[in-house]
Motif scaffolding. Sequence first.
Motif, PDB file in Angstrom:
ATOM      1  N   SER A   8       0.814  -1.216   0.000  1.00 49.18           N
ATOM      2  CA  SER A   8       0.000   0.000   0.000  1.00 49.18           C
ATOM      3  C   SER A   8       0.850   1.270   0.000  1.00 49.18           C
ATOM      4  O   SER A   8       0.336   2.359  -0.116  1.00 49.18           O
ATOM      5  N   LYS A  55      -7.011  -4.869  -2.802  1.00 47.65           N
ATOM      6  CA  LYS A  55      -6.059  -5.073  -1.697  1.00 47.65           C
ATOM      7  C   LYS A  55      -5.999  -3.896  -0.742  1.00 47.65           C
ATOM      8  O   LYS A  55      -5.638  -4.064   0.419  1.00 47.65           O
ATOM      9  N   ILE A  56      -6.278  -2.710  -1.239  1.00 43.76           N
ATOM     10  CA  ILE A  56      -6.251  -1.570  -0.324  1.00 43.76           C
ATOM     11  C   ILE A  56      -7.663  -1.133   0.050  1.00 43.76           C
ATOM     12  O   ILE A  56      -7.889  -0.007   0.503  1.00 43.76           O
ATOM     13  N   ASN A  81      -2.728   6.124   0.292  1.00 43.05           N
ATOM     14  CA  ASN A  81      -2.529   4.745  -0.139  1.00 43.05           C
ATOM     15  C   ASN A  81      -2.194   4.706  -1.620  1.00 43.05           C
ATOM     16  O   ASN A  81      -2.599   5.570  -2.385  1.00 43.05           O
TER      17      ASN A  81
HETATM   18  C1  LIG Z   1      -5.079   2.065   3.104  1.00 44.34           C
HETATM   19  O1  LIG Z   1      -4.979   0.678   2.870  1.00 44.34           O
HETATM   20  C2  LIG Z   1      -5.190  -0.131   3.992  1.00 44.34           C
HETATM   21  C3  LIG Z   1      -4.998  -1.577   3.564  1.00 44.34           C
HETATM   22  O2  LIG Z   1      -3.726  -1.754   3.030  1.00 44.34           O
HETATM   23  C4  LIG Z   1      -6.593   0.075   4.515  1.00 44.34           C
HETATM   24  O3  LIG Z   1      -6.764  -0.674   5.685  1.00 44.34           O
HETATM   25  C5  LIG Z   1      -6.791   1.549   4.810  1.00 44.34           C
HETATM   26  O4  LIG Z   1      -8.117   1.787   5.188  1.00 44.34           O
HETATM   27  C6  LIG Z   1      -6.467   2.387   3.615  1.00 44.34           C
HETATM   28  N1  LIG Z   1      -6.515   3.790   3.962  1.00 44.34           N
HETATM   29  C7  LIG Z   1      -7.253   4.661   3.317  1.00 44.34           C
HETATM   30  C8  LIG Z   1      -7.159   6.063   3.772  1.00 44.34           C
HETATM   31  O5  LIG Z   1      -7.967   4.335   2.394  1.00 44.34           O
END
Ligand SMILES: *[C@@H]1O[C@H](CO)[C@@H](O)[C@H](O)[C@H]1NC(C)=O
Length: 591
Positions: free
Chosen positions: A380, A409-410, A475
């Motif tokens: 990420s 995945k993110i 991310n």
């Molecule tokens: C960024 O990615 C993670 C998983 O890798 C996720 O848990 C998180 O919510 C994401 N953050 C945002 C701001 O989207």
Amino acid sequence: MGGGYVFGSARSGQTAMVALVLVVGSFFAGYIFGNNAPIYIPQASSSNSTSSSSPSPSGPSDFANRIELTYRRTPLVIPQRGVNVCPLEFNEYIPCHNVTYVQQLLPSLNLSRREELERHCPPLEQRLFCLVPPPKDYKVPIRWPTSRDYVWRSNVNHTHLAEVKGGQNWVHEQGELWWFPGGGTHFKHGAPEYIQRLGNMTTNETGDLRSAGVEQVLDVGCGVASFAAYLLPLGIQTMSFAPKDGHENQIQFALERGIGAMISAIATKQMPYPSSSFDMVHCSRCRVDWHENDGVLIKEVNRLLRPNGYFVYSAPPAYRKDKDFPLIWDKLVNLTTAMCWKLISRKVQTAIWVKQDDQACLMKNAELELITICDSKDVSKPSWKVPLRDCVDISENTPKASYPTSLRKIGISEDEFTLDTNFWREQVNRYWELMKVNRTEVRNVMDTNAFVGGFAAAMSSYPVWVMNVVPATLNDTLSGIYQRGLTGAYHDWCEPFSTYPRTYDLLHADKLLSHYQNHGEGCLLEDIMLEMDRIIRPQGFIIIRDEESIISKVQDLAPKFLWEVETRELQDKYKKAETVLFCRKKFWAIV
Ligand SMILES: *[C@@H]1O[C@H](CO)[C@@H](O)[C@H](O)[C@H]1NC(C)=O
Ligand SMILES: *[C@@H]1O[C@H](CO)[C@@H](O)[C@H](O)[C@H]1NC(C)=O
Ligand SMILES: *[C@@H]1O[C@H](CO)[C@@H](O)[C@H](O)[C@H]1NC(C)=O
Ligand SMILES: *[C@@H]1O[C@H](CO)[C@@H](O)[C@H](O)[C@H]1NC(C)=O
Ligand SMILES: *[C@@H]1O[C@H](CO)[C@@H](O)[C@H](O)[C@H]1NC(C)=O
Ligand SMILES: *[C@@H]1O[C@H](CO)[C@@H](O)[C@H](O)[C@H]1NC(C)=O
Ligand SMILES: *[C@@H]1O[C@H](CO)[C@@H](O)[C@H](O)[C@H]1NC(C)=O
Ligand SMILES: *[C@@H]1O[C@H](CO)[C@@H](O)[C@H](O)[C@H]1NC(C)=O
Ligand SMILES: *[C@@H]1O[C@H](CO)[C@@H](O)[C@H](O)[C@H]1NC(C)=O
């Protein structure tokens, strides 16, 4: 409509003629700037600062900005009369690529790794805080597709490239214009012929690059980006980059032509692009020593390539038998073999490898200690300021897809993705209606906070290219953007972007300013607005969507930056009313 304003301004204690001429288009009046030369209003001949005549209904007092070399102070104070204008000699100011500043850093840089070519941002107090003026005789750029072949000389007034590369058919002078015949060091007979040859080499003469699976290309040391320009007819998207070197201004030419490019160098840090994102990495005399330092740079190419992607290398070691070229070639063969690449063709002046998708081979070579396998990393995290790693990734296959797997995945669901795609399709159509300009007037576009690339996807039905920027503090959605066939770069807006002034026609900033609200001193709203002003062309648009408080702050500040500003009521993703700011940089110039 289409009035102009003259406003005077004198450096204190001086009586030099430093009036600013402002040429203002009628905003939202549907007026088309078909002419490429701006209408300059005759300059007030008085040597004193007040102008004698103003054809506009607003008096000169509305445009009282002063020409004064001004550095960024803390706390930031914006003069009541408006942001100061930098003196004319700063018309090509790129804050993080200041040759004099880099000279001072030399003792601390690793020159054997060419660290001096990378970005080096000065501390905040050494950054300018004034509006970058256009050069003398700057004209509204010639529009795409004519600009592929011709640009105004006065807009990029550098003769060095024509002198050095004229014989290689890169660029020639032609009266008031630069003419680009589509050549390059390794394609004197023109990029189309060269591209066809690469197609023949990758398909055993049965097809072209597109049929060889090439849709996204990274062009290293791209020159004036003719390669990218001539890949467009095949529907191939190219990210082109070159360092800012002393005299050549290659990237400035590329952008003036309306071809996507940025300043960058491959030296000590990872490129600001995601892993497994390109079907082809191209180096034509790109002046990169791939064989040095245990091949750490070619290992970066391995990171960037998709499995089954090509590395195209057109440089002397591929074909010359004199000097140390054979030794360099042997080193390259050893390195590429260790990474399990396969040399598929070596002809004329070009060698092409394919990065095979062969884990067993990599494991074997790791056991033989020919390579080191990288530890798996946090998927990420954007590659921004990440040091190069002397290891080889086991790359994940990230095939192009209408819903990119890397987004799941993110945590971005398919529903959210689809909603975003549909939303931007609708919004982009509204934008074009509201901008009321001919399609040909917008070519270079940047989405400053691209999220999953919905804006760029919607823009792809217009004759533009879009630089998708994903803030390094968010991310990594850029992997997903590449997976859907679009291109872009990571960036941290607390620092200036690696591009020349006046390179974009449209900047889109969706929730960018609120994201940076508490990121410290270098990226206050005013800092980001100043940077936007630097990189947008005169008469370019800046579309801002954000929280109400930010919208109203920008609205107040815009006139101080010499932007016209209008608000429009649109709807957000969830069909709630949203105020959207349409700003337009006025066409002003120092005379
Ligand atoms: C960024 O990615 C993670 C998983 O890798 C996720 O848990 C998180 O919510 C994401 N953050 C945002 C701001 O989207
Ligand atoms: C310019 O200003 C100076 C002093 O401010 C004055 O003496 C002079 O007459 C002015 N010149 C013109 C052309 O207005
Ligand atoms: C470039 O760097 C030098 C040395 O730090 C500095 O004096 C100069 O003002 C800088 N130029 C610009 C345009 O920032
Ligand atoms: C420069 O980088 C090379 C390769 O990583 C290293 O061997 C060398 O020690 C570095 N030199 C300096 C001055 O840091
Ligand atoms: C271009 O630059 C040269 C000096 O390098 C200068 O003499 C000339 O006036 C400039 N032309 C324009 C149109 O700015
Ligand atoms: C590519 O192959 C085709 C078909 O064999 C041939 O006609 C063409 O001349 C080749 N082009 C180049 C540049 O070699
Ligand atoms: C072209 O044909 C040769 C010989 O059949 C083969 O070794 C090579 O892999 C082929 N190249 C491509 C790109 O298909
Ligand atoms: C390439 O690898 C071979 C076998 O490992 C080795 O003998 C040779 O010296 C290497 N060549 C170079 C130029 O490093
Ligand atoms: C847009 O510009 C093109 C080229 O100058 C012109 O042919 C066309 O008529 C213009 N379209 C509109 C809607 O004005």
